[in-house]
Design an enzyme around this catalytic site. Structure first.
Site, PDB file in Angstrom:
ATOM      1  CG  ASP A  62      -1.850  -1.216   1.234  1.00  0.00           C
ATOM      2  OD1 ASP A  62      -2.378  -1.562   0.164  1.00  0.00           O
ATOM      3  OD2 ASP A  62      -2.009  -1.845   2.298  1.00  0.00           O
ATOM      4  CG  HIS A 109      -3.489  -5.300   2.598  1.00  0.00           C
ATOM      5  ND1 HIS A 109      -2.937  -4.372   1.733  1.00  0.00           N
ATOM      6  CD2 HIS A 109      -3.546  -6.465   1.900  1.00  0.00           C
ATOM      7  CE1 HIS A 109      -2.682  -4.942   0.580  1.00  0.00           C
ATOM      8  NE2 HIS A 109      -3.035  -6.221   0.638  1.00  0.00           N
TER       9      HIS A 109
END
Ligand code: LMR
Length: 335
Positions: free
Chosen positions: A170, A197
């Site tokens: 990310d 996530h």
């Protein structure tokens, strides 16, 4: 004996880098789509002395292939029932094992398929290398890490400083997309991503971006959506052939490298990861962390440290990019 200790201390004083140690890293799920490129990257890491790879099948071939690469990293392969041998004495265990998503699936829908893998690895870690740093790539990260923690607790082997869900992809994506937006080298962009996530739990903290920049709210919304949905973007593009493998391997290799640098007692090693958090209503959360030989040295919490805010507020983006701090560059230096 005394003479060699004195020599070691002296060397360290003169040149701290001369005291670099080499560590044992185990990759569980090493013949899969993430496991193979991850092992390739770790075979090139100077902090790795032994790379121990495990999978249910095809692992001997992967090891034969890796072993021809001319680096000093020793490779050993273990099949199916040999997980305990693979993990014995490991300093870091990284787990890309598990099923990937298909188009139309959420990460949550992988829980049933992947939870058993995570529990088996956590159990083996508690028996074979309870002091190791254990880092999961396996989805859904938001649930895999908490159940692994429960398993480790039941074995009296849980230390929140040593259990991680890898969310580095990310952060890597955030740097890439913001770099594109600002027309900057993505390596010069550092944007902490907190939360979790999966979809909306992936929270890029633009107020802490380095370099700082100003733009329309619409741009922030668009960038946030792209970062949150980037995994799905790859799943759709691969059209049934799985999810991100190469960028995930890159991100996991960067995270493992940071864990190793912490174990090697380098100062100021920082990464975001999904870990046990001190708040009862947020028992697990991705936050920026300072890493050390203990694993997590310090959880910087929701309000990230000054290092992540090193940009110059209000300055134009390109100029602020030049003023990146050294501490900031540390995580991106080798990857
Ligand atoms: C990713 O972010 O690419 C991974 O979590 C894989 C996925 O299913 O999206």
């Amino acid at each position: 004996m005394l003479a060699s200790t004195t020599k070691g201390l002296l060397q360290r004083f003169i040149n701290p880098r001369s005291c670099r140690r080499e560590f044992k890293v185990a990759v569980v799920g090493a013949s899969g789509g993430i496991g193979q490129p991850l092992s390739l990257l770790l075979k090139q890491n100077p902090l790795v002395g032994e790379l121990s790879i495990h999978d249910m099948k095809n692992i001997k071939g992967v090891q034969a292939d890796l072993s021809h690469i001319c680096t000093s990293v020793q490779t050993n392969a273990y099949e199916d029932q040999e997980l305990g041998d693979c993990l014995a004495g490991a300093d870091v265990v990284v787990v890309p094992a598990g099923m990937p998503r298909k188009p139309g699936m959420t990460r949550d829908q992988l829980f049933e398929a992947n939870a058993g893998v995570a529990l088996r690895v956590a159990c083996a870690v508690s028996e074979s290398c309870p002091q190791a740093l254990l880092a999961f790539v396996t989805n859904p990260i938001n649930s895999i890490v908490p159940i692994a923690a429960e398993l480790l607790k039941s074995k009296d082997a849980y230390d929140p400083r040593r259990l991680f869900g890898i969310t580095t992809l990310d952060v890597v994506r955030a740097s890439t997309f913001v770099g594109d937006f600002l027309n900057l080298n993505p390596r010069k962009v550092d944007l902490p991503v907190i939360g979790g996530h999966a979809g909306k739990t992936i929270l890029p903290v633009f107020s802490q971006c380095c370099p700082s920049f100003q733009c329309q709210l619409e741009d922030i919304k668009r960038l946030t959506h792209r970062i949150q949905e980037a995994g799905t973007e790859v799943v759709i593009a691969k059209a049934g052939a799985g999810s991100a493998t190469l960028s995930m391997a890159y991100a996991a290799a960067r995270f493992v490298n940071s864990l190793l640098r912490g174990l090697n007692e380098e100062p100021d090693v920082m990464e975001c990861a999904f870990v046990g958090y001190k708040s009862p209503c947020l028992p697990f959360f991705a936050t920026p962390l300072v890493l050390s030989d203990k694993g997590i040295e310090k959880n910087l919490g929701l309000a990230a440290s000054g290092r992540f805010r090193a940009g110059v507020p209000g300055a134009n983006a390109a100029r602020a990019g030049e003023e990146h701090t050294e501490g900031h560059r540390l995580c991106q230096r080798e990857y």
